[in-house]
Design a protein around this motif. Sequence first.
Motif, PDB file in Angstrom:
ATOM      1  N   GLU A 234      -6.898 -28.859 -20.825  1.00  0.00           N
ATOM      2  CA  GLU A 234      -5.650 -29.613 -20.774  1.00  0.00           C
ATOM      3  C   GLU A 234      -5.720 -30.849 -21.669  1.00  0.00           C
ATOM      4  OE1 GLU A 234      -3.113 -32.164 -17.394  1.00  0.00           O
ATOM      5  OE2 GLU A 234      -5.071 -31.280 -16.934  1.00  0.00           O
ATOM      6  N   ARG A 235      -6.869 -31.540 -21.634  1.00  0.00           N
ATOM      7  CA  ARG A 235      -7.020 -32.749 -22.443  1.00  0.00           C
ATOM      8  C   ARG A 235      -7.119 -32.429 -23.938  1.00  0.00           C
ATOM      9  NH1 ARG A 235      -6.687 -38.250 -21.111  1.00  0.00           N
ATOM     10  NH2 ARG A 235      -6.454 -38.326 -18.868  1.00  0.00           N
ATOM     11  N   THR A 236      -7.767 -31.314 -24.276  1.00  0.00           N
ATOM     12  CA  THR A 236      -7.839 -30.932 -25.686  1.00  0.00           C
ATOM     13  C   THR A 236      -6.452 -30.618 -26.216  1.00  0.00           C
ATOM     14  OG1 THR A 236     -10.077 -30.059 -25.413  1.00  0.00           O
ATOM     15  CG2 THR A 236      -8.845 -29.325 -27.339  1.00  0.00           C
ATOM     16  N   ALA A 237      -5.672 -29.862 -25.454  1.00  0.00           N
ATOM     17  CA  ALA A 237      -4.303 -29.560 -25.869  1.00  0.00           C
ATOM     18  C   ALA A 237      -3.496 -30.844 -26.010  1.00  0.00           C
ATOM     19  CB  ALA A 237      -3.643 -28.625 -24.855  1.00  0.00           C
ATOM     20  N   GLY A 238      -3.671 -31.758 -25.071  1.00  0.00           N
ATOM     21  CA  GLY A 238      -2.951 -33.022 -25.135  1.00  0.00           C
ATOM     22  C   GLY A 238      -3.311 -33.838 -26.358  1.00  0.00           C
ATOM     23  N   VAL A 241      -1.699 -32.267 -29.446  1.00  0.00           N
ATOM     24  CA  VAL A 241      -0.254 -32.523 -29.515  1.00  0.00           C
ATOM     25  C   VAL A 241       0.012 -33.969 -29.909  1.00  0.00           C
ATOM     26  CG1 VAL A 241       1.847 -32.730 -28.130  1.00  0.00           C
ATOM     27  CG2 VAL A 241       0.433 -30.689 -27.931  1.00  0.00           C
ATOM     28  N   LEU A 242      -0.663 -34.912 -29.261  1.00  0.00           N
ATOM     29  CA  LEU A 242      -0.440 -36.320 -29.564  1.00  0.00           C
ATOM     30  C   LEU A 242      -0.828 -36.665 -30.994  1.00  0.00           C
ATOM     31  CD1 LEU A 242      -1.678 -37.967 -26.244  1.00  0.00           C
ATOM     32  CD2 LEU A 242       0.682 -37.746 -27.040  1.00  0.00           C
ATOM     33  N   THR A 243      -1.801 -35.936 -31.548  1.00  0.00           N
ATOM     34  CA  THR A 243      -2.241 -36.189 -32.916  1.00  0.00           C
ATOM     35  C   THR A 243      -1.328 -35.532 -33.940  1.00  0.00           C
ATOM     36  OG1 THR A 243      -4.546 -36.347 -32.173  1.00  0.00           O
ATOM     37  CG2 THR A 243      -4.180 -35.959 -34.525  1.00  0.00           C
ATOM     38  N   ASP A 244      -0.873 -34.308 -33.648  1.00  0.00           N
ATOM     39  CA  ASP A 244      -0.170 -33.501 -34.651  1.00  0.00           C
ATOM     40  C   ASP A 244       1.351 -33.580 -34.561  1.00  0.00           C
ATOM     41  OD1 ASP A 244      -2.689 -32.737 -35.396  1.00  0.00           O
ATOM     42  OD2 ASP A 244      -2.621 -30.805 -34.352  1.00  0.00           O
ATOM     43  N   ILE A 245       1.882 -34.084 -33.474  1.00  0.00           N
ATOM     44  CA  ILE A 245       3.327 -34.098 -33.281  1.00  0.00           C
ATOM     45  C   ILE A 245       4.004 -34.926 -34.374  1.00  0.00           C
ATOM     46  CG2 ILE A 245       3.459 -36.163 -31.832  1.00  0.00           C
ATOM     47  CD1 ILE A 245       5.332 -34.613 -29.987  1.00  0.00           C
ATOM     48  N   ASP A 246       5.185 -34.480 -34.808  1.00  0.00           N
ATOM     49  CA  ASP A 246       5.940 -35.187 -35.842  1.00  0.00           C
ATOM     50  C   ASP A 246       6.778 -36.270 -35.176  1.00  0.00           C
ATOM     51  OD1 ASP A 246       7.556 -36.080 -37.906  1.00  0.00           O
ATOM     52  OD2 ASP A 246       7.857 -34.089 -38.767  1.00  0.00           O
ATOM     53  N   SER A 256      10.983 -40.362 -28.049  1.00  0.00           N
ATOM     54  CA  SER A 256       9.612 -40.864 -28.177  1.00  0.00           C
ATOM     55  C   SER A 256       8.737 -40.147 -27.157  1.00  0.00           C
ATOM     56  CB  SER A 256       9.545 -42.379 -27.953  1.00  0.00           C
ATOM     57  OG  SER A 256       9.993 -42.712 -26.649  1.00  0.00           O
ATOM     58  N   THR A 257       7.445 -40.017 -27.475  1.00  0.00           N
ATOM     59  CA  THR A 257       6.517 -39.339 -26.570  1.00  0.00           C
ATOM     60  C   THR A 257       6.179 -40.238 -25.392  1.00  0.00           C
ATOM     61  OG1 THR A 257       5.556 -38.275 -28.503  1.00  0.00           O
ATOM     62  CG2 THR A 257       4.343 -38.078 -26.438  1.00  0.00           C
ATOM     63  N   SER A 258       6.222 -39.673 -24.200  1.00  0.00           N
ATOM     64  CA  SER A 258       5.878 -40.428 -22.995  1.00  0.00           C
ATOM     65  C   SER A 258       4.488 -40.045 -22.495  1.00  0.00           C
ATOM     66  CB  SER A 258       6.929 -40.190 -21.904  1.00  0.00           C
ATOM     67  OG  SER A 258       6.638 -40.930 -20.742  1.00  0.00           O
ATOM     68  N   TRP A 259       4.244 -38.765 -22.200  1.00  0.00           N
ATOM     69  CA  TRP A 259       2.932 -38.301 -21.765  1.00  0.00           C
ATOM     70  C   TRP A 259       2.824 -36.802 -21.969  1.00  0.00           C
ATOM     71  CZ3 TRP A 259       3.615 -34.762 -17.873  1.00  0.00           C
ATOM     72  CH2 TRP A 259       4.727 -34.932 -17.029  1.00  0.00           C
ATOM     73  N   VAL A 260       1.591 -36.306 -21.923  1.00  0.00           N
ATOM     74  CA  VAL A 260       1.328 -34.867 -22.026  1.00  0.00           C
ATOM     75  C   VAL A 260       0.311 -34.504 -20.953  1.00  0.00           C
ATOM     76  CG1 VAL A 260       1.876 -34.647 -24.481  1.00  0.00           C
ATOM     77  CG2 VAL A 260      -0.419 -35.297 -23.799  1.00  0.00           C
ATOM     78  N   ALA A 261       0.559 -33.398 -20.254  1.00  0.00           N
ATOM     79  CA  ALA A 261      -0.350 -32.950 -19.186  1.00  0.00           C
ATOM     80  C   ALA A 261       0.182 -31.645 -18.618  1.00  0.00           C
ATOM     81  CB  ALA A 261      -0.454 -33.997 -18.069  1.00  0.00           C
ATOM     82  N   GLY A 290      -3.305 -17.662 -20.650  1.00  0.00           N
ATOM     83  CA  GLY A 290      -4.693 -17.337 -20.935  1.00  0.00           C
ATOM     84  C   GLY A 290      -5.181 -17.774 -22.300  1.00  0.00           C
ATOM     85  N   ARG A 291      -4.372 -18.524 -23.019  1.00  0.00           N
ATOM     86  CA  ARG A 291      -4.748 -18.934 -24.379  1.00  0.00           C
ATOM     87  C   ARG A 291      -5.582 -20.209 -24.366  1.00  0.00           C
ATOM     88  NH1 ARG A 291       1.020 -19.235 -27.116  1.00  0.00           N
ATOM     89  NH2 ARG A 291       1.426 -20.273 -25.111  1.00  0.00           N
ATOM     90  N   GLY A 292      -6.211 -20.478 -25.506  1.00  0.00           N
ATOM     91  CA  GLY A 292      -6.999 -21.691 -25.647  1.00  0.00           C
ATOM     92  C   GLY A 292      -6.115 -22.895 -25.928  1.00  0.00           C
ATOM     93  N   PRO A 293      -6.663 -24.093 -25.793  1.00  0.00           N
ATOM     94  CA  PRO A 293      -5.867 -25.317 -25.958  1.00  0.00           C
ATOM     95  C   PRO A 293      -5.309 -25.504 -27.362  1.00  0.00           C
ATOM     96  CG  PRO A 293      -8.210 -25.832 -25.744  1.00  0.00           C
ATOM     97  CD  PRO A 293      -8.057 -24.390 -25.403  1.00  0.00           C
ATOM     98  N   GLU A 294      -6.043 -25.082 -28.390  1.00  0.00           N
ATOM     99  CA  GLU A 294      -5.553 -25.263 -29.754  1.00  0.00           C
ATOM    100  C   GLU A 294      -4.285 -24.437 -29.985  1.00  0.00           C
ATOM    101  OE1 GLU A 294      -6.750 -27.292 -31.973  1.00  0.00           O
ATOM    102  OE2 GLU A 294      -8.726 -27.858 -31.170  1.00  0.00           O
TER     103      GLU A 294
END
Length: 338
Positions: A234-238, A241-246, A256-261, A290-294
Amino acid sequence: MRFSPGLWMMVDVTEEGSGSAEQRLYGAVARWNADTGYGLTDLIHAACQALIDGLDSPTLRELAGASVRDPSWDIRQLVAKSLEELKIPYPGTVPPGFALATGGGVARRPGVDSLRLEVTPAPGDVGGFQVLVSINGTEMTSAAAGLGMDPYDLLVPTNCLVAGSQPRTVPIARCQCGVYGCGSTDVTITRDGELVHWDWSIEVPMNRGVSFAATAYDVEVACVAADHSWETAERTAGRRVLTDIDRDWLRAHGLSTSWVANDYRDHELFRVALQIDGDYQVFVDTRWRGRGPEEVAREACATLALPPRQWRATWHAIKPTLIGPPKIAGPSWRPARF
């Protein structure tokens, strides 16, 4: 030391008790609260000790002979005049990166301190993770506001601890309840040639700033940001997203982004929470399947790169007076249910 109206605790990371006479008097003044009277007894005792330690001035003698029953205004005047006569700056006026000098005045702090940063789980009642800060081998966040900051607030998507060309003030600790603002500790980070200085503010864990060799500091700050060994899926996906989001694209639509979880009710849903000013919350979910976080992060970012009207999203009005969906809502938007 942690300074608050009713409590202070000693954190011995640099043999503060064996500092100069000026430092000990300065610390007593910093702990004293002129409005509540907290620390006045210690202040008077410190003035007496300063005389024993070799400091001397006419007003310092008066301060040493003062009573806790004296009017606070009189004490204020004695303190201010004593510090002026001894050439000791008043607390709050020492420039970042400087410390009291023996004999009065200030001097540039040497880079004699060491820094260790580590991400660990936060206590169970708070959950999540925290960035722990250790100075000279002693953990400091618990002595500050109480709990380290969440990595999302300090390291992702930007490493806020990087010492840049301009000083910056960043949160370094939050209340034990998990909320920054309920209890708070900040540091102002200043790069000064071959040194990096930290100067504490709000709930401070010690009565002096700390200074590091810039090379060692840069390595430690880069290492903690690059270490993802602690992350859950969950944290890797977050993080992705926080790094790559436009953000510019979202900002163009008032978002604006508030949180991811993960959705706390359904951990098969990875949720990105957005906000429209102070009016609406918007939630965009991606199923794990069933997919990975990336892969989940890539899908979430791809969805958010589409025009908002094409999203399958839910919304919640923050203001009770708003009864309809936001203007950017599309046909697949639905009211959120809690």
